[in-house]
Scaffold this active site. Structure first.
Site, PDB file in Angstrom:
ATOM      1  CB  SER A  66      17.725  31.221  42.203  1.00  0.00           C
ATOM      2  OG  SER A  66      18.841  31.406  42.898  1.00  0.00           O
ATOM      3  CE  LYS A  70      15.266  33.346  46.452  1.00  0.00           C
ATOM      4  NZ  LYS A  70      15.564  31.733  46.947  1.00  0.00           N
ATOM      5  CB  CYS A 104      14.143  30.828  51.069  1.00  0.00           C
ATOM      6  SG  CYS A 104      15.136  31.843  50.546  1.00  0.00           S
ATOM      7  CG  ASN A 106      19.328  34.740  52.313  1.00  0.00           C
ATOM      8  OD1 ASN A 106      19.881  35.352  52.488  1.00  0.00           O
ATOM      9  ND2 ASN A 106      19.503  34.012  51.411  1.00  0.00           N
ATOM     10  CG  HIS A 313      23.226  32.480  45.959  1.00  0.00           C
ATOM     11  ND1 HIS A 313      23.969  33.688  46.128  1.00  0.00           N
ATOM     12  CD2 HIS A 313      21.711  32.357  46.117  1.00  0.00           C
ATOM     13  CE1 HIS A 313      22.218  34.326  47.337  1.00  0.00           C
ATOM     14  NE2 HIS A 313      21.863  33.384  47.041  1.00  0.00           N
ATOM     15  CG  MET A 317      21.047  29.809  48.284  1.00  0.00           C
ATOM     16  SD  MET A 317      22.658  29.686  47.712  1.00  0.00           S
ATOM     17  CE  MET A 317      22.754  28.289  47.871  1.00  0.00           C
TER      18      MET A 317
END
Length: 395
Positions: A66, A70, A104, A106, A313, A317
């Site tokens: 995940s 992206k 997102c 990050n 994760h 996130m």
């Protein structure tokens, strides 16, 4: 038999925070992919290498997690008072779709550096040395992000001594401000879509337990680790190698999404993998992180583990960090209780890779909680730039 050559598309492969993805300028995309729709989605899936029944992304730029599946599209902003529009696509690994339902956090840290380096910011506003402020319109959720990007000798500074747990090497620090990050649309437009700080969430086959469901940063369902059989010290292997555990978390996510008003029926959750997130919280306790570092109970205010795209994760996130900071600032939520209760403007939480400090300014207005902004530090770095190549007949 003749074969057409591959299409070459200008792109930059960037790490932002604990994620990485393929960045495009909107104007560089093939014309059919400059607008939302099947052509854009199919192109991005081919860039990443999805769907991949082998779960490896061998034939694409993705990393089959995940955090690495992206794509980002950047353009000069059409919104007053903003520099760039930032659109984020979470590419499914094993199914043919791109989820555009959230941000997102990050990769948000890489948007400012990308915009400066690619001529999307007026050069007169870029200092020779110092911080360049980039106002970003997050197009997926209609929110403002302000990035403070370090500049050295007129160029984005990427190297430095800022360490971020979950990232191997130090880099330059980028501070992000998520302005008014609570949701305005889905789930009725409320920070707490059920109207409660804590609800009883009934999940058939799993049980009934307390949950804080919040729409800020990204829609997130928080539960107590102890209520679902965990301690909050778990690393990826403890969850991701347990098919029964993953099924349990997906059931929690699906039923939480219904209670939050994000979907009408649990059957719709499979087509909305990116949101909501599920996280479990616990009071601090000593344990060892994924890097082998010892983390003491006094090093953090609470422990948080979160799932993204069906897997635990490896760190946290960025958008979920905004949700954590906000929920920790509001007495009575499960996050606040795990951190010891009371009012606070910042929190240090433990995640599988280490710790993270985040802040939020929350207050009550006419009985409703609001948050002015959430703040955190990240880093970003260009890994490669040039062109990505895809078969011309792939979209």
């Amino acid at each position: 038999m003749s074969h057409a050559p591959q299409l070459r598309i200008p792109a930059v492969y960037m790490r932002g925070g604990t994620s990485k993805g393929v960045f495009f300028r909107l104007e560089d995309l093939p014309e059919a992919a400059r607008v939302p729709g099947p052509a854009r989605d199919t192109l991005l899936m081919r860039v990443i290498g999805s769907p991949d029944p082998y779960g490896k992304h061998t034939d694409g730029m993705g990393g089959a997690t995940s955090s690495t599946s992206k794509c980002v599209i950047i353009s000069k902003s059409e919104q007053p008072g903003h520099d760039v529009d930032y659109l984020y696509g979470q590419v499914s690994i094993d199914a043919p779709f791109v989820d555009w339902s959230g941000n997102c956090g990050n990769l948000s840290s890489a948007v400012g550096p990308f915009a400066i380096a690619n001529g999307l910011i007026d050069q007169a506003r870029v200092p020779n040395d110092g911080l360049c402020t980039v106002r970003i319109w997050q197009a997926n959720i209609g929110k403002t992000i302000i990035a403070h990007v370090p500049v050295s000798n007129g160029e984005v500074q990427e190297t430095g001594d800022f360490e971020l747990d979950g990232v191997t090497f130090p880099a330059a620090e980028i501070q992000l401000e998520f302005v008014d990050p609570s949701d305005d649309g889905e789930g009725g437009g409320a920070m707490f879509p059920t109207g409660n700080l804590v609800d009883d969430l009934d999940v058939p086959g799993v049980g009934t337990f307390k949950a804080t469901m919040i729409n800020v940063g990204i829609p997130t369902v928080f539960v107590n680790a102890s209520d679902i059989g965990y301690t909050g010290t778990e690393l990826q292997g403890a969850i991701n190698e347990d098919k029964a555990a993953l099924a349990k978390f997906e059931a929690i996510r699906a039923h939480g999404a219904v209670r939050m008003g994000l979907i009408k029926d649990v059957s719709e959750a499979a087509k909305r993998q990116h949101t909501p997130k599920v996280a479990f919280v616990a009071p601090p306790q000593a344990h060892t992180t994924s890097s082998g570092k010892a983390l003491g109970a006094d090093d953090v205010d609470l422990l948080v583990r979160a799932l993204s795209m069906g897997k635990l994760h490896h760190a946290m996130m960025g958008t979920a960090s905004v949700a954590i900071a906000t929920a920790a600032a509001i007495p009575g939520t499960l996050v606040s209780e795990a951190a010891g209760g009371g009012e606070r403007t910042e929190v240090v939480f433990g995640h599988p890779s280490g710790t993270l400090r985040v802040g939020a300014e929350a207050r009550q207005v006419d009985g409703q909680w609001t948050v002015a902004k959430a703040v955190m530090s990240r880093s970003a770095r260009v890994l490669m730039d040039g062109h990505v190549r895809v078969p011309r007949d792939s979209f």
